[in-house]
Design a protein around this motif. Structure first.
Motif, short mmCIF file in Angstrom:
data_model
loop_
_atom_site.label_atom_id
_atom_site.label_comp_id
_atom_site.label_asym_id
_atom_site.label_seq_id
_atom_site.Cartn_x
_atom_site.Cartn_y
_atom_site.Cartn_z
N ILE A 132 1.13 -1.23 0.01
CA ILE A 132 -0.01 -0.06 -0.05
C ILE A 132 0.70 1.19 0.04
O ILE A 132 1.77 1.44 1.02
CB ILE A 132 -0.89 -0.12 1.35
CG1 ILE A 132 -1.91 -1.27 1.26
CG2 ILE A 132 -1.65 1.09 1.03
CD1 ILE A 132 -2.48 -1.48 2.32
N ASP A 133 1.01 1.87 -1.21
CA ASP A 133 1.92 2.91 -1.36
C ASP A 133 1.64 4.20 -0.32
O ASP A 133 0.46 4.51 -0.01
CB ASP A 133 1.80 3.52 -2.95
CG ASP A 133 2.92 4.46 -3.35
OD1 ASP A 133 3.84 4.70 -2.51
OD2 ASP A 133 2.82 5.24 -4.16
N ASN A 134 2.83 4.66 0.38
CA ASN A 134 2.74 5.77 1.21
C ASN A 134 1.93 5.19 2.47
O ASN A 134 1.45 6.41 2.97
CB ASN A 134 2.24 7.14 0.36
CG ASN A 134 2.58 8.13 0.80
OD1 ASN A 134 3.55 8.49 1.73
ND2 ASN A 134 2.03 9.35 0.50
N LEU A 135 2.49 4.22 2.81
CA LEU A 135 1.74 3.86 4.11
C LEU A 135 2.38 3.96 5.50
O LEU A 135 3.48 3.30 5.44
CB LEU A 135 0.82 2.31 4.05
CG LEU A 135 0.15 1.89 5.33
CD1 LEU A 135 -1.29 2.49 5.31
CD2 LEU A 135 0.08 0.45 5.27
N ARG A 136 1.93 4.77 6.36
CA ARG A 136 2.89 4.82 7.65
C ARG A 136 2.49 3.83 8.52
O ARG A 136 1.40 3.26 8.62
CB ARG A 136 2.63 6.30 8.15
CG ARG A 136 2.96 7.29 7.22
CD ARG A 136 2.93 8.83 7.71
NE ARG A 136 1.87 9.00 8.99
CZ ARG A 136 1.53 10.33 9.20
NH1 ARG A 136 2.26 11.28 8.39
NH2 ARG A 136 0.55 10.51 10.14
N LEU A 137 3.24 3.70 9.67
CA LEU A 137 2.95 2.73 10.83
C LEU A 137 1.62 3.03 11.49
O LEU A 137 0.81 2.25 11.78
CB LEU A 137 4.03 2.78 11.84
CG LEU A 137 3.94 1.81 12.95
CD1 LEU A 137 3.96 0.34 12.65
CD2 LEU A 137 5.16 1.78 13.74
N ASP A 138 1.35 4.21 11.73
CA ASP A 138 0.20 4.83 12.34
C ASP A 138 -0.94 4.52 11.59
O ASP A 138 -2.19 3.96 12.18
CB ASP A 138 0.24 6.33 12.83
CG ASP A 138 0.26 6.98 11.74
OD1 ASP A 138 1.15 6.79 10.63
OD2 ASP A 138 -0.42 8.24 11.56
#
Length: 519
Positions: free
Chosen positions: A237-243
């Motif tokens: 999932i492109d550009n997905l952060r941990l939060d």
């Protein structure tokens, strides 16, 4: 504080006088009713905060009373009290959205606990969360200042994300401001760590700790699963952060257990062109451009920079002597997403299924360019909420629920994250300078070296060599690069937008998660 009003409905209310007196001594206002009709009248006239409702009464039943109360005031929590433990009665009451269910005989402490759980929970949780973060604040601060290794930063970042999500739902106000200050300090120290250590990760003579980085992800995390005989769905999932991943998992926890949740480090620039191509090729950009010049696309070349991921991955698989049967799909719209969902059974004939979802990245760009999205995703919390809303209604969620009934490993990851930028930094460059706000590449860059991380010898960072020497500079913390021309316009246009390409925890500390179906 407003006095809490309790409506207690029971045809034997006189028998409950000690309970009523106990609650009044605790400061609650208690009104009573002996039947459903009277209860409905009391709801309309006294507007109680919570209702304790006997299930078995003469006249209209407790369940019918419940239904009629919910039609009048659906927001009032109703606690059903009954002598019966029959499952169908419980199911009907729960289906009618009761707040709690108590079995007679009840004692005053049960009643008090139910009141606190339904009316005072938010305040109690907020106070507890604030207290816990206050006690953790100094400890996290020490960890930030003493973090010497990448694993230290993994620990720090996971703690920061945990508290960011906890404080978002409970504390607010001053405590959130304190947290944002601490996270900003963490990003400053992390930037120092990257500037000091990044180039050494590519030095063959360096025996110090080297983190898992983009080119090594498949070899380290995916190939071993395939070699063990597992069927693997690799979902990027492109550009997905941990939060953002953590809030998405709230929709999956009933279907999957987390076998492993780790963080790897995106290479610089932390952009799709560099980091994602490195991930699929198993190579750094310099090696990509030399070994596969027909597949590597430079910054100043026309067209998309990620057209060759499938071929890059196929070459990586072959380079390591593997022969996995693979399916690859890049999902850019609902039509393709629906097609993949429809063909899920056919996909199962492959060993490795690679799916790329670009929604979060598109949301980030839309937030920069569209005022409506800026309003909807005004801050970090709203950005997470929009991401979760997409996922709840996506075919990806449907597909993952279907896969939960299959013997598969699901690997979810991304290529880079993003950071909300606030502080403009001036850079001067010529027409060939890259346009990214978090990094610049060019041969005639003018900037303040103290404000950036500069790489002049691109070979040390394994970045593509150019005919004329190029310099790369990277923004850190929440900085973003702006040209002096029309400066104020672009400062205001890009401020508070989510960008990537530079150095920050949210951009470079990337989740890589292995999920196992419960069934």
């Amino acid at each position: 504080m407003k006095s809490i009003t309790i409506l207690w409905v029971d045809d034997e209310i006189d028998m409950l006088t000690p309970h009523v007196l106990f609650l009044r001594e605790k400061g609650y206002s208690v009104i009573t009713a002996t039947n459903g009709e009277s209860a409905i009248e009391q709801v309309a006239t006294h507007l109680p905060d919570i209702i304790f409702l006997d299930e078995n009464m003469p006249g209209i039943s407790g369940l019918e009373t419940l239904s009629r109360i919910k039609n009048i005031r659906p927001e009032i929590p109703v606690v059903m009290i009954t002598k019966s433990e029959e499952e169908d009665i419980m199911d009907e009451a729960i289906g009618s959205k009761i707040a709690d269910y108590l079995i007679k005989p009840v004692n005053p402490k049960q009643i008090l606990l139910s009141i606190k759980k339904n009316l005072d929970q938010e305040r109690l949780v907020s106070e507890k969360t604030t207290s816990h973060y206050q006690s953790e604040f100094s400890h996290i601060g020490i960890q930030i200042s003493e973090s010497l290794s990448f694993n230290d930063w993994v620990t720090v970042y996971k703690k920061l994300v945990y508290w960011e999500l906890e404080l978002e739902t409970s504390a607010g106000g001053e405590m959130e401001e304190i947290f944002h200050y601490q996270k900003a300090e963490a990003n400053k120290e992390f930037a120092k760590y990257i500037k000091k250590n990044y180039l050494s990760w590519f030095d063959a003579n360096n025996t110090n700790e080297k983190p898992l980085i983009s080119p090594n992800l498949f070899r380290t995390k995916v190939f071993p699963l395939l070699d063990q005989g597992h069927k693997v769905f690799f979902i990027l999932i492109d550009n997905l952060r941990l939060d953002q991943w953590r809030v998405l998992y709230s929709e999956l926890k009933n279907y999957y257990a987390i076998e492993n949740e780790d963080l790897y480090c995106s290479i610089l620039p932390s952009t799709t062109q560099y980091a994602r191509n490195a991930l699929f090729s198993g190579l750094m950009p310099l090696e990509m451009s030399k070994m596969n010049p027909q597949l590597w696309i430079n910054d100043d070349d026309e067209g998309s920079k990620n057209l060759n991921e499938e071929e890059f991955l196929s070459k990586q698989i072959s380079r390591f002597g593997k022969t996995y049967k693979m399916y690859y799909e890049k999902i850019l719209n609902r039509k393709t997403e629906k097609k993949v969902l429809k063909n899920i059974n056919d996909l199962m004939h492959n060993q490795l299924i690679v799916l790329i979802y670009n929604f979060v990245d598109m949301l980030s760009h839309a937030r920069t360019n569209l005022d409506m999205i800026k309003e909807l995703a005004d801050d970090e919390s709203a950005y997470r909420t929009l991401t979760l809303s997409w996922f709840k209604h996506s075919h990806l969620r449907e597909m993952l629920i279907k896969l939960a009934h299959e013997k598969v490993k699901v690997v979810i990851t991304t290529d880079h994250g993003s950071i909300k930028v606030e502080n403009p930094v001036k850079v001067i460059g010529d027409r060939e300078t890259t346009t990214n706000l978090r990094f610049k590449s060019g041969k005639n860059l003018n900037y303040n070296p103290k404000e950036v991380f500069e790489i002049r010898d691109v070979r040390k960072a394994h970045l593509p060599e150019r005919p004329i020497s190029h310099t790369y500079i990277f923004a850190a913390n929440n900085d973003y690069f702006v040209y002096p021309n029309n400066y104020n316009h672009f400062v205001n246009y890009y401020r508070s937008t989510f960008q990537h390409g530079g150095i920050s925890l949210d951009e470079m500390m990337i989740p890589i998660v292995v999920l196992n179906p419960h069934s």
